[in-house]
Design a protein around this motif. Structure first.
Motif, short mmCIF file in Angstrom:
data_model
loop_
_atom_site.label_atom_id
_atom_site.label_comp_id
_atom_site.label_asym_id
_atom_site.label_seq_id
_atom_site.Cartn_x
_atom_site.Cartn_y
_atom_site.Cartn_z
N SER A 102 0.83 -1.21 0.00
CA SER A 102 0.00 0.00 0.00
C SER A 102 0.87 1.26 0.00
O SER A 102 0.59 2.22 -0.72
N GLU A 105 2.46 1.69 -3.42
CA GLU A 105 1.47 2.14 -4.40
C GLU A 105 1.18 3.63 -4.25
O GLU A 105 1.03 4.35 -5.26
N GLU A 106 1.13 4.11 -3.01
CA GLU A 106 0.92 5.55 -2.79
C GLU A 106 2.11 6.34 -3.29
O GLU A 106 1.95 7.40 -3.94
N ILE A 108 4.21 5.44 -5.63
CA ILE A 108 4.19 5.37 -7.09
C ILE A 108 3.18 6.38 -7.66
O ILE A 108 3.46 7.10 -8.63
N SER A 109 2.01 6.44 -7.06
CA SER A 109 0.98 7.35 -7.55
C SER A 109 1.44 8.80 -7.51
O SER A 109 1.27 9.55 -8.49
N ARG A 110 2.04 9.20 -6.40
CA ARG A 110 2.49 10.59 -6.28
C ARG A 110 3.67 10.88 -7.21
O ARG A 110 3.74 11.95 -7.83
N ARG A 112 4.27 9.43 -10.04
CA ARG A 112 3.77 9.47 -11.42
C ARG A 112 3.13 10.82 -11.73
O ARG A 112 3.31 11.38 -12.81
N GLN A 113 2.35 11.33 -10.79
CA GLN A 113 1.72 12.62 -11.03
C GLN A 113 2.76 13.71 -11.24
O GLN A 113 2.61 14.56 -12.14
N CYS A 389 7.37 9.73 -0.05
CA CYS A 389 6.01 10.02 -0.50
C CYS A 389 5.73 11.46 -0.89
O CYS A 389 4.57 11.84 -1.05
N GLY A 391 6.41 12.82 -3.73
CA GLY A 391 6.18 12.91 -5.16
C GLY A 391 7.42 13.36 -5.90
O GLY A 391 7.54 13.16 -7.10
#
Length: 458
Positions: A102, A105-106, A108-110, A112-113, A389, A391
């Motif tokens: 989890s 994944e968080e 990675i999401s930040r 990527r943005q 995290c 980003g």
């Protein structure tokens, strides 16, 4: 990095010897500031270069045989071929702790943005009727991404390397991380799981300078197994040997920067909280005994309070011995400055990988910094946030190279290609200028190449 459920560490008997560099009243120039700020001893760099040259030569000449010998020598692992089997990647992802998955994944999401927002736009400039010059951003074909191992586990570095490469549109991605004796000669399972989570299937159990050499020059197929194709760009953090190897292969391949042993600098004034300053200095010191932690301040009272907090917190942190060694090394210490102006100048001279600003009106101070890999503003933007995290990317230039290098980003994996498209009429408009300039440079054939296009009625 795996999440620990261990109980608090037992207080350590190790002590911190956090040295002082006093710049007050010295009126130093930029060169003087660069010479005065804490740095690792230079003989360490020279020693590393000699060893790395030998490793690069061995990999180039002996290929997989050299990689096997080096895996045994440095990692205690017997290795036939370093490629990680697909089933090992799938198994690592299937067995990954749900809480760690989890968190990854968080992250990675930040990442990527932020990466998606970095891609520069192509530019078309019409300089006249029929005179068009464009700049197009094109991804490199193949990259080699390095993820360190050793004293810690860095799945976060998998994310930091892979996400901007994917955002750039790179089609061939290879990843290397040191083999681990405790895991059957493969990289740490969390590293493998992070790679699988991002869809990276070409992963190698190769560590250190030998991984950089293998990426730069490639390894031919042989009895050990299939070839490892050379790459166009090598990226990723590591120790001094990895950073040195990247510097030595630069020109054969592109590199992101010399992202070596980590460092943190903090610019703080009397408004800073000593416990937070100390906690952040320790957070980077726990990476490696050679990690650098430097405090720049114009407040003697803050310096005294931070020293006390370093003694207290370092004694109870899990990796106390490592932390104390890093904080006591020549690369760490407190730098006393006359005022904020000299503090900013000293920070620019130091050109930190990570620079935290803990001053009154921190955003305004941060805006004045010219040299840093990444800047962290205020009490609620610690370097640890950037490590995982925020980003942002944590693969950043070290050892003062932030004065001329950037952190890893999407453009690391892109090339700017200029495209020139002139019509006959547009070329005719500048024909005389080209002939004049080519004559001035004593290169008349340049002008002839233009006039030849108008000597016939094509």
């Amino acid at each position: 990095m795996t999440i620990s459920s261990e109980s608090p560490a037992t207080p350590s008997t190790a002590t911190v010897s956090f040295r002082t560099v006093d710049l007050r009243g010295r009126g130093l120039t930029l060169a003087g500031l660069r010479a005065a700020v804490p740095r690792a001893r230079q003989n360490t760099v020279a020693d590393a270069e000699e060893k790395v040259l030998d490793i690069i030569s061995a990999v180039r000449q002996q290929g997989f045989a050299a990689l096997s010998d080096l895996a045994l020598r440095f990692d205690g692992v017997e290795q036939v071929h370093p490629r990680v089997p697909a089933e090992s990647l799938a198994k690592a992802l299937a067995e990954l702790d749900p809480a760690v998955r989890s968190a990854l994944e968080e992250s990675i999401s930040r990442a990527r943005q932020f990466a998606d927002g970095q891609r520069p736009r192509n530019v078309d400039v019409e300089l006249g009727d029929g005179a068009l010059v464009s700049q197009n951003w094109v991804p490199v074909s193949r990259v080699g991404l390095y993820v360190p191992g050793g004293l810690a586990v860095y799945p976060s570095s998998v994310i930091m390397n892979v996400v901007p490469a994917l955002a750039a549109g790179v089609e061939s991605i290879a990843l290397a991380s040191p083999p681990q004796k405790d895991f059957g000669g493969l990289p740490h399972p969390t590293i493998l799981a992070a790679a699988a989570l991002l869809g990276i299937s070409e992963v190698y159990a190769i560590g250190g300078a030998q991984a950089i050499a293998a990426f730069a020059y490639g390894v031919q197929a042989g009895d050990a197994g299939p070839a490892l194709d050379p790459v166009d760009v090598v990226t990723g953090p590591g120790n001094i040997f990895v950073a040195t190897a990247k510097r030595l292969v630069k020109g054969v391949v592109g590199i992101d920067s010399e992202a070596g042993t980590t460092e943190i600098a903090i610019l703080a004034d009397s408004s800073a909280q000593p416990d937070l300053v100390a906690a952040d200095l320790i957070s980077q010191a726990e990476h490696d005994p050679k990690a650098a932690s430097v405090l720049f301040t114009d407040s003697e009272d803050l310096a005294v309070a931070v020293r006390a907090e370093l003694d207290r917190q370092a004694a109870i942190t899990k990796h106390s011995q490592r932390v104390c060694e890093a904080l006591s090394g020549p690369q760490s210490g407190v730098v006393l400055v006359e005022d904020l102006e000299q503090g900013i100048a000293a920070c620019d001279a130091y050109a930190a990988e990570h620079l935290e600003i803990m001053t009154a009106d921190a955003p305004a101070v941060a805006a004045r910094i010219r040299n840093a890999g990444a800047i962290f503003v205020g009490d609620y933007s610690p370097v640890s946030l950037g490590d995982y995290c925020a980003g942002s990317n944590h693969v950043l230039p070290t050892s003062g190279t932030a004065a001329f290098s950037s952190g890893l980003n999407v453009t690391t994996f892109l090339r700017a290609i200029q495209v020139v498209n002139y019509s006959r009429a547009a070329l005719e408009e500048v024909r005389g200028h080209i002939v004049s300039l080519s004559a001035a440079e004593d290169l008349p054939a340049h002008g002839d190449a233009v006039t030849a296009r108008f000597s016939t009625t094509a």
